[in-house]
Motif scaffolding. Structure first.
Motif, PDB file in Angstrom:
ATOM      1  N   VAL A  13       0.854  -1.198   0.000  1.00  0.00           N
ATOM      2  CA  VAL A  13       0.000   0.000   0.000  1.00  0.00           C
ATOM      3  C   VAL A  13       0.881   1.235   0.000  1.00  0.00           C
ATOM      4  O   VAL A  13       1.834   1.337   0.784  1.00  0.00           O
ATOM      5  CB  VAL A  13      -0.933   0.036   1.232  1.00  0.00           C
ATOM      6  N   ARG A  14       0.551   2.173  -0.864  1.00  0.00           N
ATOM      7  CA  ARG A  14       1.285   3.432  -0.931  1.00  0.00           C
ATOM      8  C   ARG A  14       0.294   4.564  -1.188  1.00  0.00           C
ATOM      9  O   ARG A  14      -0.541   4.473  -2.080  1.00  0.00           O
ATOM     10  CB  ARG A  14       2.323   3.345  -2.052  1.00  0.00           C
ATOM     11  N   PHE A  15       0.387   5.613  -0.373  1.00  0.00           N
ATOM     12  CA  PHE A  15      -0.398   6.829  -0.592  1.00  0.00           C
ATOM     13  C   PHE A  15       0.519   7.907  -1.154  1.00  0.00           C
ATOM     14  O   PHE A  15       1.638   8.102  -0.656  1.00  0.00           O
ATOM     15  CB  PHE A  15      -1.003   7.345   0.719  1.00  0.00           C
ATOM     16  N   SER A  16       0.045   8.623  -2.168  1.00  0.00           N
ATOM     17  CA  SER A  16       0.752   9.787  -2.694  1.00  0.00           C
ATOM     18  C   SER A  16      -0.232  10.943  -2.816  1.00  0.00           C
ATOM     19  O   SER A  16      -1.454  10.736  -2.768  1.00  0.00           O
ATOM     20  CB  SER A  16       1.384   9.479  -4.059  1.00  0.00           C
ATOM     21  N   ALA A  17       0.306  12.147  -2.973  1.00  0.00           N
ATOM     22  CA  ALA A  17      -0.574  13.315  -3.086  1.00  0.00           C
ATOM     23  C   ALA A  17       0.059  14.394  -3.940  1.00  0.00           C
ATOM     24  O   ALA A  17       1.285  14.576  -3.954  1.00  0.00           O
ATOM     25  CB  ALA A  17      -0.899  13.870  -1.703  1.00  0.00           C
ATOM     26  N   ILE A  18      -0.800  15.102  -4.670  1.00  0.00           N
ATOM     27  CA  ILE A  18      -0.443  16.373  -5.292  1.00  0.00           C
ATOM     28  C   ILE A  18      -1.247  17.419  -4.536  1.00  0.00           C
ATOM     29  O   ILE A  18      -2.480  17.448  -4.625  1.00  0.00           O
ATOM     30  CB  ILE A  18      -0.777  16.393  -6.793  1.00  0.00           C
ATOM     31  N   ALA A  19      -0.562  18.252  -3.777  1.00  0.00           N
ATOM     32  CA  ALA A  19      -1.251  19.168  -2.877  1.00  0.00           C
ATOM     33  C   ALA A  19      -0.379  20.390  -2.629  1.00  0.00           C
ATOM     34  O   ALA A  19       0.722  20.517  -3.186  1.00  0.00           O
ATOM     35  CB  ALA A  19      -1.587  18.450  -1.559  1.00  0.00           C
ATOM     36  N   GLY A  20      -0.879  21.298  -1.769  1.00  0.00           N
ATOM     37  CA  GLY A  20      -0.108  22.474  -1.424  1.00  0.00           C
ATOM     38  C   GLY A  20       1.131  22.120  -0.636  1.00  0.00           C
ATOM     39  O   GLY A  20       1.115  21.231   0.218  1.00  0.00           O
ATOM     40  N   ASP A  21       2.232  22.812  -0.924  1.00  0.00           N
ATOM     41  CA  ASP A  21       3.513  22.522  -0.278  1.00  0.00           C
ATOM     42  C   ASP A  21       3.359  22.474   1.236  1.00  0.00           C
ATOM     43  O   ASP A  21       2.638  23.276   1.827  1.00  0.00           O
ATOM     44  CB  ASP A  21       4.536  23.590  -0.633  1.00  0.00           C
ATOM     45  N   TYR A  22       4.077  21.531   1.854  1.00  0.00           N
ATOM     46  CA  TYR A  22       4.045  21.391   3.308  1.00  0.00           C
ATOM     47  C   TYR A  22       5.347  21.947   3.887  1.00  0.00           C
ATOM     48  O   TYR A  22       6.426  21.647   3.371  1.00  0.00           O
ATOM     49  CB  TYR A  22       3.888  19.907   3.676  1.00  0.00           C
ATOM     50  N   PRO A  23       5.288  22.811   4.906  1.00  0.00           N
ATOM     51  CA  PRO A  23       4.110  23.166   5.706  1.00  0.00           C
ATOM     52  C   PRO A  23       3.479  24.508   5.344  1.00  0.00           C
ATOM     53  O   PRO A  23       2.520  24.915   5.990  1.00  0.00           O
ATOM     54  CB  PRO A  23       4.677  23.225   7.115  1.00  0.00           C
ATOM     55  N   GLY A  24       4.026  25.220   4.345  1.00  0.00           N
ATOM     56  CA  GLY A  24       3.590  26.601   4.138  1.00  0.00           C
ATOM     57  C   GLY A  24       2.614  26.852   3.019  1.00  0.00           C
ATOM     58  O   GLY A  24       2.140  27.968   2.844  1.00  0.00           O
ATOM     59  N   GLY A  25       2.301  25.821   2.213  1.00  0.00           N
ATOM     60  CA  GLY A  25       1.428  26.033   1.073  1.00  0.00           C
ATOM     61  C   GLY A  25       2.185  26.657  -0.085  1.00  0.00           C
ATOM     62  O   GLY A  25       3.403  26.877  -0.037  1.00  0.00           O
ATOM     63  N   CYS A  26       1.474  26.964  -1.178  1.00  0.00           N
ATOM     64  CA  CYS A  26       2.101  27.552  -2.354  1.00  0.00           C
ATOM     65  C   CYS A  26       1.027  28.232  -3.199  1.00  0.00           C
ATOM     66  O   CYS A  26      -0.110  27.767  -3.262  1.00  0.00           O
ATOM     67  CB  CYS A  26       2.810  26.494  -3.193  1.00  0.00           C
ATOM     68  N   GLY A  27       1.367  29.340  -3.835  1.00  0.00           N
ATOM     69  CA  GLY A  27       0.432  30.012  -4.724  1.00  0.00           C
ATOM     70  C   GLY A  27      -0.938  30.177  -4.098  1.00  0.00           C
ATOM     71  O   GLY A  27      -1.090  30.794  -3.048  1.00  0.00           O
ATOM     72  N   THR A  28      -1.947  29.585  -4.749  1.00  0.00           N
ATOM     73  CA  THR A  28      -3.319  29.648  -4.228  1.00  0.00           C
ATOM     74  C   THR A  28      -3.699  28.393  -3.453  1.00  0.00           C
ATOM     75  O   THR A  28      -4.871  28.210  -3.115  1.00  0.00           O
ATOM     76  CB  THR A  28      -4.309  29.833  -5.397  1.00  0.00           C
ATOM     77  N   ALA A  29      -2.738  27.548  -3.138  1.00  0.00           N
ATOM     78  CA  ALA A  29      -3.022  26.291  -2.441  1.00  0.00           C
ATOM     79  C   ALA A  29      -2.544  26.351  -1.000  1.00  0.00           C
ATOM     80  O   ALA A  29      -1.422  26.792  -0.715  1.00  0.00           O
ATOM     81  CB  ALA A  29      -2.348  25.121  -3.151  1.00  0.00           C
ATOM     82  N   ASP A  30      -3.391  25.915  -0.086  1.00  0.00           N
ATOM     83  CA  ASP A  30      -2.999  25.781   1.311  1.00  0.00           C
ATOM     84  C   ASP A  30      -2.178  24.506   1.501  1.00  0.00           C
ATOM     85  O   ASP A  30      -2.239  23.583   0.684  1.00  0.00           O
ATOM     86  CB  ASP A  30      -4.235  25.732   2.212  1.00  0.00           C
ATOM     87  N   ALA A  31      -1.434  24.440   2.584  1.00  0.00           N
ATOM     88  CA  ALA A  31      -0.592  23.271   2.862  1.00  0.00           C
ATOM     89  C   ALA A  31      -1.431  21.999   2.935  1.00  0.00           C
ATOM     90  O   ALA A  31      -2.518  21.998   3.511  1.00  0.00           O
ATOM     91  CB  ALA A  31       0.161  23.469   4.170  1.00  0.00           C
ATOM     92  N   GLY A  32      -0.912  20.938   2.345  1.00  0.00           N
ATOM     93  CA  GLY A  32      -1.635  19.660   2.308  1.00  0.00           C
ATOM     94  C   GLY A  32      -1.488  18.863   3.583  1.00  0.00           C
ATOM     95  O   GLY A  32      -1.115  17.670   3.556  1.00  0.00           O
ATOM     96  N   THR A  33      -1.804  19.484   4.706  1.00  0.00           N
ATOM     97  CA  THR A  33      -1.743  18.795   5.997  1.00  0.00           C
ATOM     98  C   THR A  33      -2.696  17.596   5.994  1.00  0.00           C
ATOM     99  O   THR A  33      -3.812  17.688   5.500  1.00  0.00           O
ATOM    100  CB  THR A  33      -2.140  19.760   7.129  1.00  0.00           C
ATOM    101  N   GLY A  34      -2.281  16.515   6.578  1.00  0.00           N
ATOM    102  CA  GLY A  34      -3.073  15.280   6.556  1.00  0.00           C
ATOM    103  C   GLY A  34      -2.666  14.400   5.390  1.00  0.00           C
ATOM    104  O   GLY A  34      -2.346  13.222   5.566  1.00  0.00           O
ATOM    105  N   TYR A  35      -2.639  14.973   4.195  1.00  0.00           N
ATOM    106  CA  TYR A  35      -2.113  14.237   3.043  1.00  0.00           C
ATOM    107  C   TYR A  35      -0.625  13.964   3.243  1.00  0.00           C
ATOM    108  O   TYR A  35      -0.137  12.858   2.986  1.00  0.00           O
ATOM    109  CB  TYR A  35      -2.324  15.035   1.754  1.00  0.00           C
ATOM    110  N   TYR A  36       0.078  14.992   3.703  1.00  0.00           N
ATOM    111  CA  TYR A  36       1.524  14.859   3.892  1.00  0.00           C
ATOM    112  C   TYR A  36       1.845  13.721   4.856  1.00  0.00           C
ATOM    113  O   TYR A  36       2.748  12.911   4.604  1.00  0.00           O
ATOM    114  CB  TYR A  36       2.096  16.177   4.406  1.00  0.00           C
ATOM    115  N   GLU A  37       1.120  13.641   5.954  1.00  0.00           N
ATOM    116  CA  GLU A  37       1.381  12.606   6.951  1.00  0.00           C
ATOM    117  C   GLU A  37       1.089  11.206   6.400  1.00  0.00           C
ATOM    118  O   GLU A  37       1.845  10.260   6.655  1.00  0.00           O
ATOM    119  CB  GLU A  37       0.546  12.871   8.205  1.00  0.00           C
TER     120      GLU A  37
END
Length: 288
Positions: A174-198
């Protein structure tokens, strides 16, 4: 004691013996099966990201096909985790267009709760359920979540990861991956992908910036969809006793032992298709 000679001391020496010696073997398949499940946030701010994801699916498949033709892809965006795309394979007609359309459809109350939706999707893989033809016993299960918001499932991220692992039967597959806002500060118009990152960090997936190049992101996801990096041992290991061989050559670095999952995890010089991995170790005793 009332021994008349008073206190006396005696020295005792001993050495322990391991309960058992174990050898686990794996042969990396030349055309490894891979089941890849996408869940895409359907909130309004994601319109351009959904389009970019669909437009770059060809980059994903091109990279994936260099490893294997035995892949399956499905998209689950609805609260019940049921597929929006059906099960796509290399023989599916117009799979590019089907995928691009599916990542822009669906959603619901939990559209920004990717772990909730993907866990529901995996749970619905039993015979007679909506995703019954998707998850194969011998395939790596790669879950990809795409969002510009933090993960917002009602329970902890670990509860969903553990539920998926329990359903699959092995954390090594099993492997989880994500395309999300940079962790921990977010990026552009995206908030940080907290929860996904973990969730990604806990399962050895890839965490990619939603603000970076989509073609590169998709190629990285394809790499993570086939490489076997985690080797779960059949018995609880004594860490200091572990010896790792790849095609008969001892590997002294590039791997670590994950005591929580009782697995050897490669971070460099990852074994490739056709190679054999042998892990020798002493099994820990169960003491009452």
């Amino acid at each position: 004691s009332n021994e008349p000679m008073g206190v006396r001391h005696g020295l005792q020496q001993g050495s322990g013996k391991y309960a058992d010696d174990q050898t686990d073997l794996w042969e990396i398949p030349s055309d490894p099966p891979s089941d890849i499940l996408f869940a895409v946030d359907q909130s309004c701010s994601m319109d351009d990201d959904q389009t970019s994801l669909g437009n770059n699916f060809s980059s994903f498949i091109s990279q994936l096909s260099s490893y294997t033709s035995d892949w399956q892809v499905t998209v689950v965006n609805d609260d019940d985790g049921c597929t929006n795309s059906g099960v796509l394979t290399a023989s599916t007609n117009n799979y590019q267009n089907t995928f691009a359309s599916a990542v822009r459809q669906g959603g619901g109350w939990y559209t920004e709760a990717g772990l909730y939706v993907t866990a529901a999707g995996v749970e619905n893989t039993d015979p007679g359920e909506c995703n019954n033809s998707f998850m194969r016993e011998d395939a790596l299960l790669h879950i990809v979540m795409v969002s510009d918001e933090p993960e917002q499932s009602p329970a902890s991220w670990s509860s969903y990861v553990n539920a998926v692992i329990a359903k699959k039967g092995s954390s090594a597959n099993v492997r989880f991956s994500a395309i999300a806002g940079d962790y921990p500060g977010g990026c552009g118009t995206a908030d940080a992908g907290t929860g996904y990152y973990e969730a990604v960090s806990a399962t050895g997936g890839v965490f990619l910036s939603i603000c970076s190049n989509w073609a590169s992101n998709m190629e990285a996801l394809a790499d993570a969809s086939v490489q076997l990096t985690d080797f779960e041992l059949s018995h609880t290991a004594v860490e200091d006793s572990i010896v790792v061989y790849v095609d008969g050559t001892q590997r002294n670095n590039g791997w670590t032992y994950d005591g929580v999952n009782n697995a050897v995890v490669f971070s460099a010089n990852i074994p490739e298709e056709g190679e054999t991995v042998q892990i020798d170790y002493a099994a820990a005793a169960n003491c009452d």
